[in-house]
Motif scaffolding. Structure first.
Motif, PDB file in Angstrom:
ATOM      1  N   ILE A   1      -4.880   9.309   1.143  1.00  0.00           N
ATOM      2  CA  ILE A   1      -5.219   8.467  -0.002  1.00  0.00           C
ATOM      3  C   ILE A   1      -4.412   7.177   0.089  1.00  0.00           C
ATOM      4  CG2 ILE A   1      -5.377   8.335  -2.507  1.00  0.00           C
ATOM      5  CD1 ILE A   1      -6.930  10.706  -1.217  1.00  0.00           C
ATOM      6  N   THR A   2      -5.101   6.039   0.060  1.00  0.00           N
ATOM      7  CA  THR A   2      -4.436   4.738   0.078  1.00  0.00           C
ATOM      8  C   THR A   2      -4.539   4.101  -1.303  1.00  0.00           C
ATOM      9  OG1 THR A   2      -4.969   4.425   2.414  1.00  0.00           O
ATOM     10  CG2 THR A   2      -4.397   2.450   1.155  1.00  0.00           C
ATOM     11  N   ASN A   3      -3.415   3.609  -1.793  1.00  0.00           N
ATOM     12  CA  ASN A   3      -3.331   2.967  -3.108  1.00  0.00           C
ATOM     13  C   ASN A   3      -2.777   1.563  -2.953  1.00  0.00           C
ATOM     14  OD1 ASN A   3      -3.522   5.386  -5.247  1.00  0.00           O
ATOM     15  ND2 ASN A   3      -2.467   6.073  -3.420  1.00  0.00           N
TER      16      ASN A   3
ATOM     17  N   ASP B   1      -6.727  15.106   2.752  1.00  0.00           N
ATOM     18  CA  ASP B   1      -7.239  13.737   2.800  1.00  0.00           C
ATOM     19  C   ASP B   1      -6.063  12.778   2.730  1.00  0.00           C
ATOM     20  OD1 ASP B   1      -9.939  14.533   2.801  1.00  0.00           O
ATOM     21  OD2 ASP B   1      -9.962  14.642   0.610  1.00  0.00           O
TER      22      ASP B   1
ATOM     23  N   GLU C   1       0.858  -1.178   0.000  1.00  0.00           N
ATOM     24  CA  GLU C   1       0.000   0.000   0.000  1.00  0.00           C
ATOM     25  C   GLU C   1       0.896   1.231   0.000  1.00  0.00           C
ATOM     26  OE1 GLU C   1      -4.043  -1.347   2.329  1.00  0.00           O
ATOM     27  OE2 GLU C   1      -2.555  -0.200   3.427  1.00  0.00           O
TER      28      GLU C   1
ATOM     29  N   THR D   1      -7.624   2.935  -3.387  1.00  0.00           N
ATOM     30  CA  THR D   1      -8.618   2.088  -2.729  1.00  0.00           C
ATOM     31  C   THR D   1      -9.417   2.806  -1.654  1.00  0.00           C
ATOM     32  OG1 THR D   1      -6.942   1.272  -1.187  1.00  0.00           O
ATOM     33  CG2 THR D   1      -7.351  -0.040  -3.185  1.00  0.00           C
ATOM     34  N   SER D   2      -8.869   3.899  -1.096  1.00  0.00           N
ATOM     35  CA  SER D   2      -9.660   4.625  -0.096  1.00  0.00           C
ATOM     36  C   SER D   2      -9.177   6.056   0.050  1.00  0.00           C
ATOM     37  CB  SER D   2      -9.618   3.919   1.262  1.00  0.00           C
ATOM     38  OG  SER D   2      -8.334   4.003   1.836  1.00  0.00           O
ATOM     39  N   THR D   3     -10.113   6.907   0.441  1.00  0.00           N
ATOM     40  CA  THR D   3      -9.844   8.305   0.767  1.00  0.00           C
ATOM     41  C   THR D   3     -10.461   8.575   2.124  1.00  0.00           C
ATOM     42  OG1 THR D   3      -9.921   8.930  -1.564  1.00  0.00           O
ATOM     43  CG2 THR D   3     -10.202  10.696   0.040  1.00  0.00           C
ATOM     44  N   ASN D   4      -9.633   9.083   3.043  1.00  0.00           N
ATOM     45  CA  ASN D   4     -10.108   9.374   4.391  1.00  0.00           C
ATOM     46  C   ASN D   4      -9.670  10.774   4.800  1.00  0.00           C
ATOM     47  OD1 ASN D   4     -11.185   6.677   5.205  1.00  0.00           O
ATOM     48  ND2 ASN D   4      -9.101   6.084   4.711  1.00  0.00           N
TER      49      ASN D   4
END
Length: 111
Positions: free
Chosen positions: A92-94, A90, A45, A80-83
């Motif tokens: 950002i996870t990739n 934010d 990740e 895969t996600s934004t928090n």
């Protein structure tokens, strides 16, 4: 100064420091929040923060398997996600494809 300068001498270009929650004009504050590469056991990740209050900035993650003759692409990288990180940023996870033995990753921030 210019986006490509390093006004505070911390080794991070002004644009990147601005885009990663740093202050490119002040050496006494914390530097930018640098991206993290996390081995999840089943893959990799790549996590970075991005401004959510500046629509002029674009962020992209690129990879290559050859630093000398390779081509940088975003193939094999999936957000895969934004928090929420803070009010202006934010997280950002990739997911990064890890099928090859060697993979080099870079974050591109453009204005």
């Amino acid at each position: 100064g210019s986006e490509t300068n390093d006004a505070d001498g911390d080794g991070i270009l002004n644009l990147y420091e601005y885009g990663l929650a740093g202050d490119p004009t002040n050496t006494t504050v914390e530097p930018a929040v640098l991206p993290e590469l996390i081995n999840t056991g089943s893959g990799l990740e790549y996590v970075y923060i991005q401004r959510n209050d500046d629509g002029n900035l674009t962020y992209s993650v690129e990879t290559t398997t050859d630093l000398v003759n390779g081509t940088w692409t975003n193939t094999g990288v999936t957000a895969t996600s934004t928090n929420a990180y803070t009010a202006s940023f934010d997280s950002i996870t990739n997911d990064v494809e890890s099928a090859t033995d060697e993979r080099f990753i870079r974050l591109i921030i453009e204005n």
